[in-house]
Design a protein around this motif. Structure first.
Motif, PDB file in Angstrom:
ATOM      1  N   ARG A   1       0.836  -1.202   0.000  1.00 34.07           N
ATOM      2  CA  ARG A   1       0.000   0.000   0.000  1.00 34.07           C
ATOM      3  C   ARG A   1       0.870   1.251   0.000  1.00 34.07           C
ATOM      4  O   ARG A   1       1.999   1.236   0.461  1.00 34.07           O
ATOM      5  N   VAL A   2       0.286   2.333  -0.508  1.00 34.35           N
ATOM      6  CA  VAL A   2       0.926   3.642  -0.481  1.00 34.35           C
ATOM      7  C   VAL A   2      -0.149   4.673  -0.137  1.00 34.35           C
ATOM      8  O   VAL A   2      -1.326   4.473  -0.448  1.00 34.35           O
ATOM      9  N   ARG A   3       0.245   5.738   0.536  1.00 36.32           N
ATOM     10  CA  ARG A   3      -0.705   6.792   0.888  1.00 36.32           C
ATOM     11  C   ARG A   3      -0.559   7.953  -0.078  1.00 36.32           C
ATOM     12  O   ARG A   3       0.551   8.350  -0.423  1.00 36.32           O
ATOM     13  N   ILE A   4      -1.702   8.511  -0.463  1.00 38.69           N
ATOM     14  CA  ILE A   4      -1.724   9.756  -1.221  1.00 38.69           C
ATOM     15  C   ILE A   4      -2.278  10.801  -0.266  1.00 38.69           C
ATOM     16  O   ILE A   4      -3.445  10.729   0.138  1.00 38.69           O
ATOM     17  N   GLU A   5      -1.441  11.746   0.145  1.00 35.63           N
ATOM     18  CA  GLU A   5      -1.841  12.789   1.079  1.00 35.63           C
ATOM     19  C   GLU A   5      -2.047  14.082   0.306  1.00 35.63           C
ATOM     20  O   GLU A   5      -1.115  14.587  -0.319  1.00 35.63           O
ATOM     21  N   THR A   6      -3.264  14.593   0.320  1.00 33.11           N
ATOM     22  CA  THR A   6      -3.634  15.767  -0.454  1.00 33.11           C
ATOM     23  C   THR A   6      -3.990  16.910   0.484  1.00 33.11           C
ATOM     24  O   THR A   6      -4.695  16.700   1.465  1.00 33.11           O
ATOM     25  N   SER A   7      -3.501  18.092   0.156  1.00 36.04           N
ATOM     26  CA  SER A   7      -3.881  19.273   0.945  1.00 36.04           C
ATOM     27  C   SER A   7      -4.189  20.428   0.001  1.00 36.04           C
ATOM     28  O   SER A   7      -3.562  20.591  -1.040  1.00 36.04           O
ATOM     29  N   VAL A   8      -5.189  21.213   0.385  1.00 33.69           N
ATOM     30  CA  VAL A   8      -5.607  22.372  -0.394  1.00 33.69           C
ATOM     31  C   VAL A   8      -4.739  23.561   0.014  1.00 33.69           C
ATOM     32  O   VAL A   8      -4.554  23.826   1.195  1.00 33.69           O
ATOM     33  N   SER A   9      -4.212  24.279  -0.976  1.00 34.18           N
ATOM     34  CA  SER A   9      -3.374  25.438  -0.672  1.00 34.18           C
ATOM     35  C   SER A   9      -4.022  26.759  -1.063  1.00 34.18           C
ATOM     36  O   SER A   9      -3.663  27.807  -0.522  1.00 34.18           O
ATOM     37  N   GLU A  10      -4.988  26.721  -1.993  1.00 35.27           N
ATOM     38  CA  GLU A  10      -5.593  27.978  -2.434  1.00 35.27           C
ATOM     39  C   GLU A  10      -6.988  27.733  -2.983  1.00 35.27           C
ATOM     40  O   GLU A  10      -7.209  26.795  -3.747  1.00 35.27           O
ATOM     41  N   LEU A  11      -7.911  28.599  -2.584  1.00 37.68           N
ATOM     42  CA  LEU A  11      -9.254  28.613  -3.156  1.00 37.68           C
ATOM     43  C   LEU A  11      -9.480  29.990  -3.756  1.00 37.68           C
ATOM     44  O   LEU A  11      -9.327  31.000  -3.074  1.00 37.68           O
ATOM     45  N   LEU A  12      -9.848  30.016  -5.014  1.00 41.93           N
ATOM     46  CA  LEU A  12     -10.226  31.267  -5.671  1.00 41.93           C
ATOM     47  C   LEU A  12     -11.695  31.163  -6.060  1.00 41.93           C
ATOM     48  O   LEU A  12     -12.391  30.232  -5.654  1.00 41.93           O
ATOM     49  N   ARG A  13     -12.186  32.081  -6.831  1.00 36.78           N
ATOM     50  CA  ARG A  13     -13.610  32.100  -7.167  1.00 36.78           C
ATOM     51  C   ARG A  13     -14.064  30.801  -7.834  1.00 36.78           C
ATOM     52  O   ARG A  13     -15.074  30.219  -7.463  1.00 36.78           O
ATOM     53  N   CYS A  14     -13.290  30.346  -8.830  1.00 36.08           N
ATOM     54  CA  CYS A  14     -13.679  29.166  -9.608  1.00 36.08           C
ATOM     55  C   CYS A  14     -12.696  28.005  -9.497  1.00 36.08           C
ATOM     56  O   CYS A  14     -12.912  26.964 -10.107  1.00 36.08           O
ATOM     57  N   THR A  15     -11.607  28.191  -8.762  1.00 36.68           N
ATOM     58  CA  THR A  15     -10.574  27.164  -8.743  1.00 36.68           C
ATOM     59  C   THR A  15     -10.150  26.763  -7.338  1.00 36.68           C
ATOM     60  O   THR A  15     -10.294  27.516  -6.386  1.00 36.68           O
ATOM     61  N   VAL A  16      -9.610  25.563  -7.271  1.00 37.01           N
ATOM     62  CA  VAL A  16      -8.982  25.039  -6.060  1.00 37.01           C
ATOM     63  C   VAL A  16      -7.629  24.475  -6.481  1.00 37.01           C
ATOM     64  O   VAL A  16      -7.528  23.771  -7.482  1.00 37.01           O
ATOM     65  N   THR A  17      -6.589  24.830  -5.734  1.00 37.03           N
ATOM     66  CA  THR A  17      -5.245  24.335  -6.003  1.00 37.03           C
ATOM     67  C   THR A  17      -4.761  23.583  -4.783  1.00 37.03           C
ATOM     68  O   THR A  17      -4.989  23.997  -3.648  1.00 37.03           O
ATOM     69  N   GLY A  18      -4.100  22.486  -5.028  1.00 36.80           N
ATOM     70  CA  GLY A  18      -3.574  21.705  -3.912  1.00 36.80           C
ATOM     71  C   GLY A  18      -2.400  20.854  -4.336  1.00 36.80           C
ATOM     72  O   GLY A  18      -2.084  20.725  -5.517  1.00 36.80           O
ATOM     73  N   THR A  19      -1.751  20.294  -3.328  1.00 33.67           N
ATOM     74  CA  THR A  19      -0.596  19.445  -3.554  1.00 33.67           C
ATOM     75  C   THR A  19      -0.884  18.069  -2.992  1.00 33.67           C
ATOM     76  O   THR A  19      -1.495  17.938  -1.925  1.00 33.67           O
ATOM     77  N   ALA A  20      -0.438  17.067  -3.699  1.00 36.54           N
ATOM     78  CA  ALA A  20      -0.575  15.691  -3.240  1.00 36.54           C
ATOM     79  C   ALA A  20       0.812  15.065  -3.183  1.00 36.54           C
ATOM     80  O   ALA A  20       1.666  15.352  -4.033  1.00 36.54           O
ATOM     81  N   ALA A  21       1.023  14.229  -2.191  1.00 39.71           N
ATOM     82  CA  ALA A  21       2.281  13.500  -2.065  1.00 39.71           C
ATOM     83  C   ALA A  21       1.970  12.011  -2.049  1.00 39.71           C
ATOM     84  O   ALA A  21       1.093  11.564  -1.314  1.00 39.71           O
ATOM     85  N   ALA A  22       2.682  11.263  -2.867  1.00 45.61           N
ATOM     86  CA  ALA A  22       2.644   9.804  -2.797  1.00 45.61           C
ATOM     87  C   ALA A  22       3.737   9.427  -1.816  1.00 45.61           C
ATOM     88  O   ALA A  22       4.918   9.718  -2.050  1.00 45.61           O
ATOM     89  N   THR A  23       3.360   8.816  -0.692  1.00 41.01           N
ATOM     90  CA  THR A  23       4.309   8.613   0.401  1.00 41.01           C
ATOM     91  C   THR A  23       4.068   7.283   1.109  1.00 41.01           C
ATOM     92  O   THR A  23       2.973   6.735   1.054  1.00 41.01           O
ATOM     93  N   ASP A  24       5.088   6.812   1.772  1.00 39.68           N
ATOM     94  CA  ASP A  24       4.928   5.663   2.658  1.00 39.68           C
ATOM     95  C   ASP A  24       5.003   6.111   4.110  1.00 39.68           C
ATOM     96  O   ASP A  24       5.054   5.313   5.025  1.00 39.68           O
ATOM     97  N   GLY A  25       5.029   7.436   4.315  1.00 37.93           N
ATOM     98  CA  GLY A  25       5.133   8.005   5.648  1.00 37.93           C
ATOM     99  C   GLY A  25       6.535   8.481   5.969  1.00 37.93           C
ATOM    100  O   GLY A  25       6.726   9.442   6.703  1.00 37.93           O
ATOM    101  N   ALA A  26       7.533   7.828   5.398  1.00 38.75           N
ATOM    102  CA  ALA A  26       8.923   8.219   5.626  1.00 38.75           C
ATOM    103  C   ALA A  26       9.517   8.913   4.404  1.00 38.75           C
ATOM    104  O   ALA A  26      10.351   9.798   4.530  1.00 38.75           O
ATOM    105  N   THR A  27       9.072   8.514   3.231  1.00 38.51           N
ATOM    106  CA  THR A  27       9.621   9.032   1.983  1.00 38.51           C
ATOM    107  C   THR A  27       8.505   9.507   1.074  1.00 38.51           C
ATOM    108  O   THR A  27       7.518   8.799   0.893  1.00 38.51           O
ATOM    109  N   ASP A  28       8.662  10.722   0.524  1.00 36.80           N
ATOM    110  CA  ASP A  28       7.757  11.196  -0.529  1.00 36.80           C
ATOM    111  C   ASP A  28       8.339  10.740  -1.866  1.00 36.80           C
ATOM    112  O   ASP A  28       9.474  11.069  -2.196  1.00 36.80           O
ATOM    113  N   TYR A  29       7.544   9.993  -2.636  1.00 29.19           N
ATOM    114  CA  TYR A  29       7.997   9.497  -3.929  1.00 29.19           C
ATOM    115  C   TYR A  29       7.624  10.441  -5.051  1.00 29.19           C
ATOM    116  O   TYR A  29       8.294  10.481  -6.075  1.00 29.19           O
ATOM    117  N   ALA A  30       6.564  11.197  -4.855  1.00 27.24           N
ATOM    118  CA  ALA A  30       6.147  12.189  -5.844  1.00 27.24           C
ATOM    119  C   ALA A  30       5.381  13.287  -5.143  1.00 27.24           C
ATOM    120  O   ALA A  30       4.698  13.044  -4.151  1.00 27.24           O
TER     121      ALA A  30
END
Length: 132
Positions: A73-102
């Motif tokens: 298994r791998v975790r995809i951790e997503t967080s929202v960084s910006e909300l504008l009128r029509c858009t949402v921007t965020g970052t996701a990390a593919a991680t095992d908890g110790a290492t971010d792979y992407a």
């Protein structure tokens, strides 16, 4: 209303790694990892159980940091960084908890499927995207 979200809340999506996701180098194919991130965002943006989200990806920037070896298994951790009128921007990390792979940053545009154009984020969407 523009909102820059800096609370660090994370949406966690756990993905099972199957052998079909492994390339000839013995690690998860980058396209497969990107698809998992898209699935995580779809889960976060969906308006309700079984309902498809009404968002379209406007930009998608991926930084693959390390090959992800086969594991159950791998975790995809997503967080929202910006909300504008029509858009949402965020970052996701593919991680095992110790290492971010992407780390993948995506900007989504709220979309009116009937009118085939961008629409404003609803108050409910804003609350759901900023909840702890």
């Amino acid at each position: 209303m523009d909102t820059h979200v800096s609370t660090g809340q994370r949406h966690v999506w756990t993905q099972t790694v199957s052998l079909s996701g492994i390339d000839w180098n013995g690690h998860v194919n980058n396209v497969r990892m990107s698809a998992w991130v898209q699935d995580s965002w779809t889960h976060l943006l969906a308006p309700g159980e079984g309902a498809p989200p009404t968002f379209a990806a406007a930009t998608h920037h991926a930084q693959y940091q390390k090959p992800l070896p086969y594991r159950s298994r791998v975790r995809i951790e997503t967080s929202v960084s910006e909300l504008l009128r029509c858009t949402v921007t965020g970052t996701a990390a593919a991680t095992d908890g110790a290492t971010d792979y992407a780390r993948i940053t995506t900007t989504w545009v709220a979309f009116d499927t009937a009118a085939q154009r961008a629409r404003a984020l609803t108050d409910t969407e804003r609350v759901n995207l900023t909840r702890p």
